[in-house]
Design an enzyme around this catalytic site. Sequence first.
Site, mmCIF file in Angstrom:
data_model
loop_
_atom_site.group_PDB
_atom_site.id
_atom_site.type_symbol
_atom_site.label_atom_id
_atom_site.label_comp_id
_atom_site.label_asym_id
_atom_site.label_seq_id
_atom_site.Cartn_x
_atom_site.Cartn_y
_atom_site.Cartn_z
ATOM 1 N N CYS A 79 0.834 -1.210 0.000
ATOM 2 C CA CYS A 79 0.000 0.000 0.000
ATOM 3 C C CYS A 79 0.872 1.266 0.000
ATOM 4 C CB CYS A 79 -0.980 -0.031 1.172
ATOM 5 S SG CYS A 79 -2.372 1.104 0.950
ATOM 6 N N HIS A 167 -3.664 -5.261 0.498
ATOM 7 C CA HIS A 167 -3.117 -5.716 1.780
ATOM 8 C C HIS A 167 -3.096 -7.241 1.858
ATOM 9 C CE1 HIS A 167 -2.788 -1.862 3.966
ATOM 10 N NE2 HIS A 167 -3.731 -1.485 3.126
ATOM 11 N N GLU A 169 -1.802 -9.029 4.091
ATOM 12 C CA GLU A 169 -1.808 -9.503 5.483
ATOM 13 C C GLU A 169 -3.202 -9.705 6.050
ATOM 14 O OE1 GLU A 169 -1.571 -4.944 5.874
ATOM 15 O OE2 GLU A 169 -1.046 -6.505 4.426
#
Length: 506
Positions: A79, A167, A169
Site C-alpha cells: 500500500c 493488503h 496480510e
Amino acid sequence: MHEKIIILDFGSQTTQLIGRRVRELNTYCEIVPFNKFPFGDRSVKGVILSGSPFSVNDDNAFKTDLHEIRRNYPVLGICYGAQWIAQSSGGTVDKSDSREYGRAHLSVKETGDLLLGNLPQQSQVWMSHGDTIVRIPDNFSVIASTEEVEIAAYKVKDEPTWGVQFHPEVFHTEQGNKLLDNFLAICGCRKDWTPASFIEATVADLKETLGDDKVILALSGGVDSSVVAVLLNKAIGKNLTCIFVNHGLLRKNEFETVLENYEHLGLNVIGVDARERFYKELAGVTDPERKRKIIGKGFIDVFDEEAHKLTAIKWLAQGTIYPDIIESLSITGTVIKSHHNVGGLPEKMNLKLCEPLKLLFKDEVRKIGLELGMKPHLIYRHPFPGPGLGIRILGDITPEKVRIAQDADDIFVSNLRAAGLYDKVWQAGAILLPVQSVGVMGDERTYENTIALRAVTSTDAMTADWAHLPYEFLAKVSSEIINKVKGVNRVVYDISSKPPATIEWE
C-alpha cells in the site's frame, strides 16, 4: 542467530498483522520504526514496508531513503510502502478517481513473476487507499491489476523489489499468505522459526546471560508470567524464585489453585497472603484511578519486602510481550509509555530486567507454553486485570463485596466451562454494581445488590463485541447467582461493544 525479515512501520494499523502472518510462516521478523533500519545486522534476509495513515504527498508523511536497502535486500512494499517506492523512484502517486476500500478482484498479468506467478490468475484482495500509483518509472513493470486500479502490483526490473497496493496480510485477501510465502522464498528464508526452536535458543541464551545469578519473578496466574516462569525454570532451575501476591481481589479460590498449579510445574514459589493490608488501604476509596494506584503501589511494596528477604538477587523477570514493546515506542522511536509489568521495581531494587518473551505475540506465547508441556487450562485462561476484582466492584471495596463478586464470578465462569462456551469467549466476569433494587424472595421484600455479567469476543482486545450467549444459558446463570449468592437479587447482561465501551467497567 535467527535469520529475520525487517518490517519498516510507516504507521499502519495492520503492521502487527504483517508481523504475525510472517511468523505464522515459521519465519522470524521484527517491526521497527520506518527510520530505524538496523544496518549492519547480518541476519536480515529481506524487508517489508508497511502501509500508513498518510498520503505520500502529505508534508508530514513518513519518508525514508530506500537506496541502500533496495541495493542489499529483496523488498516488498505494501500500500503506502508500494506508493513510496514508486514515487521516490520517479513515479507519480495521485488521489484516486474512485477511492478503493474493501474487496477487489485481482488479475495477475505476469504468470512468470516470482511473487505472483503461482497465484490463481483471478483472486480476491483487500484494498484500503485513497491514493493510487498513476505512473511508474520505465524500469518498473505492472504485474497485476484490478477493475479500478491498473497498477495494483509492480516489479522493478533487474531488482528484487515489488510493490502491491492491496493488503496481503488481512484475512479478506484470499492468496495473501501465499504471496508472503513467495516473498520469503525470494529472500531465501529457511522458515525454521518454531516454538521448539525458540525454546532451545532462548534457554541457551538465558543460561549464558544469567549464569549462576538469582532471578525473581512476579507471578500473576496469567499466561505470560506463567510461561516466563516455566522457561526460566528450564534454564536456571532453583535460581528462580517466583512471588505470587494475593491482594484479596483474585477470583474465588484462585490463590490456592494457582499455587497448586505452579507446584505441579516444579516451580519455586512464595505465596504471600496480603489481603488484610490491601483491604485496609482501599477502605472507603471509590475513585477508579485511586483504587488502581493503591493496588499497584501495594503490590510493589509487598513484592519489594518479600524480595529483600532473599539474598543476592540480580534480575527481575517479567512477562512483557511484543505488542507491549511495539506500543511503547512511537513511530519515531521515542518512548510514549512504560510497559514495565511491575512499574518502578527494577529502578527501586537496582535490578536488571529479564524479558524472554518480549519478541513474541500472544498467540506465540501460548504455543510456547504448550510446547513446554503446560496444561491447556493454564494456557487458554481468559485475561484477568492486574487490579483484579478491584475494578469489577464499582465504588468502595469491602471483604463482603469481594465475597459477593467472587461467588457470582465463579458461578458465571464455571457455567461457561460446563456449557462448552468458555473457549468461545475472549474474557468474561461478573461486575458488582453500586445499585440496589427491590426484589421478592419467598414472601419477603428484599433490597439488595445487582450483578452485571460481562462476556466479550475479540482477537486482540483492541476491539471487542459482546458475546451473544444463549438466553437459556443466561437464564440458568442468573437464577443460580440469585439463589446462591447472598446479597444479590438482580442480574443484568452487558450488551455494549468496544468501542465505545471498554471491556472492564472501571
